[in-house]
Design a protein around this motif. Structure first.
Motif, PDB file in Angstrom:
ATOM      1  N   SER A 132       0.830  -1.196   0.000  1.00 21.11           N
ATOM      2  CA  SER A 132       0.000   0.000   0.000  1.00 21.11           C
ATOM      3  C   SER A 132       0.868   1.251   0.000  1.00 21.11           C
ATOM      4  CB  SER A 132      -0.921  -0.008   1.224  1.00 21.11           C
ATOM      5  OG  SER A 132      -1.693   1.163   1.281  1.00 21.11           O
ATOM      6  N   ARG A 167       2.418   1.747  -3.378  1.00 19.80           N
ATOM      7  CA  ARG A 167       1.459   2.233  -4.372  1.00 19.80           C
ATOM      8  C   ARG A 167       1.198   3.722  -4.198  1.00 19.80           C
ATOM      9  NH1 ARG A 167      -1.592   0.244  -8.135  1.00 19.80           N
ATOM     10  NH2 ARG A 167      -3.574   1.222  -8.694  1.00 19.80           N
ATOM     11  N   ARG A 168       1.048   4.164  -2.955  1.00 19.13           N
ATOM     12  CA  ARG A 168       0.840   5.596  -2.703  1.00 19.13           C
ATOM     13  C   ARG A 168       2.034   6.406  -3.183  1.00 19.13           C
ATOM     14  NH1 ARG A 168      -1.391   3.885   2.311  1.00 19.13           N
ATOM     15  NH2 ARG A 168       0.578   4.316   3.363  1.00 19.13           N
TER      16      ARG A 168
END
Length: 412
Positions: free
Chosen positions: A33, A36-37
């Motif tokens: 996560s 991805r950010r």
């Protein structure tokens, strides 16, 4: 202040159960996560900096794979943050031309609030950091935080109603003094008389929007790196000399905050040769020497102006008043001495100064650089936002959050 209802509790006899992932769907990891950010942020900033830009160029400048770039671009387009630009005309070569991507700066805006000693600035900014509309409201004898913040919230509503096609993503708030970003609190602003003011809580309740809070020097150094002439610099020092005097320092795309965001508090840094008495009881503190209040007092004593507005000193200098010119040049020279001290300590690649004389006059900029007494005086430059410093400071706080994590900040 309205309270949210407490979440219902589960009975102890009914254990909370989480759905089990299927064998074909791996459990997402926190690292995935975060990655991805970060990748989405890198792609969006590449479009901001280089757009209109081809996907292949984004992959080259970011180091991401073409497949990853395509995936992130599709996601950012769905969020309405980027769009396909007009493709170039077909060249004589064969093949389909690349369709470039650009920032979609027509849909969204952020609200910016900056609280200065004499007035509050409220503005709406687009995704490029450009001020779309703004208003200034004088404090009219009271700096009570409840009154000031209520007026600011009303200003946001009025400006938003004037631009109904723009959807607000959030509110950025900036001020001088000690501002704690993590808690959204103005811890202490002696000139306003504020102490432990929960700005995020108050503005959030009144606007219904996400609210992000920071000190104005740090907000402006972030704006310089996103939208200004300091873009691409590996390290940037920003010195703000208004009624409040403070600084901010950024390296490798990170603005230094320190414990409870106390970094940049240079108001009481002693300036060699200073003669101005300070409220702390000492003489020659940086803020006492450089404050616009000091400039205006000296201008009144010299008969240049009658009030407390520093722009009137600049106007008098523009009109040919030699005393006004001298006061501004002397102040810029003193700012240069302060910059020289900070250069010796931090050695940044770029120094940005926000100071009224340096913004308006070439002789003040020359005096500033001449007083730096450093072989890198040419690296000292005025703010990139001369006509909208305070409006940019407020909006930049919210825009920094958007560009750091567009997947969370943009609406779904």
């Amino acid at each position: 202040m309205p309270r949210t209802a407490a979440a219902p509790t589960l009975s102890p006899s009914v254990p909370r159960r989480s759905p089990l992932p299927s064998r074909s769907s791996p459990v997402p990891r926190a690292a995935d996560s975060d990655r991805r950010r970060t990748s989405a942020s890198v792609v969006l900033r590449s479009v901001l900096e280089h757009g209109p830009v081809a996907r292949s160029t984004i992959a080259r400048v970011t180091g991401l794979s073409p497949a990853s770039v395509t995936d992130h671009c599709a996601g950012l387009a769905r969020l309405g943050l980027i769009r396909e630009a007009e493709p170039p005309r077909q060249s004589k070569g064969s093949g389909r031309p690349h369709v470039p991507l650009d920032l979609d700066d027509s849909r969204f805006a952020v609200a910016g609030v900056h609280v200065a000693v004499p007035y509050t600035t409220v503005a709406l900014l687009d995704l490029r950091g450009r001020v779309l509309v703004r208003r200034e409201t004088k404090h009219d004898g009271t700096t009570d935080p409840a009154v000031v913040l209520t007026r600011a919230a009303d200003g946001i509503a009025a400006l938003s109603a004037a631009l109904p096609a723009r959807r607000l993503l959030g509110v950025g708030f900036a001020a001088g003094g000690w501002v704690d970003r993590e808690t959204g609190t103005v811890v202490e602003h002696p000139l306003l008389g504020w102490r432990e003011v929960p700005v995020r809580e108050v503005l959030g309740a009144r606007t219904g929007l996400p609210v992000h809070v920071d000190g104005h020097a740090r907000a402006l150094v972030g704006a310089e790196r996103l939208f200004g002439r300091a873009r691409g610099s590996r390290s940037v020092l920003h010195l703000f000399a208004g009624n409040v005097v403070d600084a901010a320092f950024a390296t490798n795309d990170e603005v230094h905050h320190g414990p409870r965001s106390q970094s940049g508090a240079i108001a009481h840094l002693p300036l060699p040769g200073g003669t101005e008495p300070c409220d702390c009881g000492r003489t020659g503190c940086l803020q006492a020497e450089l404050s616009e209040r000091t400039l205006c007092r000296r201008a009144r004593e010299a008969g240049v102006i009658a009030g407390t507005n520093p722009t009137h000193v600049v106007d008098a200098a523009t009109g040919g008043d030699p005393v006004a010119v001298r006061l501004l040049v002397e102040r810029a020279r003193t700012v240069g001495r302060a910059v020289g001290l900070l250069l010796d300590v931090l050695n940044p690649e770029t120094v940005v100064v926000t100071e009224i004389g340096v913004i308006a006059r070439e002789d003040c900029l020359a005096a500033l650089r001449g007083a730096v007494a450093h072989d890198r005086a040419a690296d000292v430059r005025p703010t990139s936002f001369p006509d909208a410093v305070l409006a940019t400071a407020g909006g930049a706080v919210a825009l920094d959050v958007l560009y750091r994590d567009p997947l969370a900040a943009a609406p779904r």
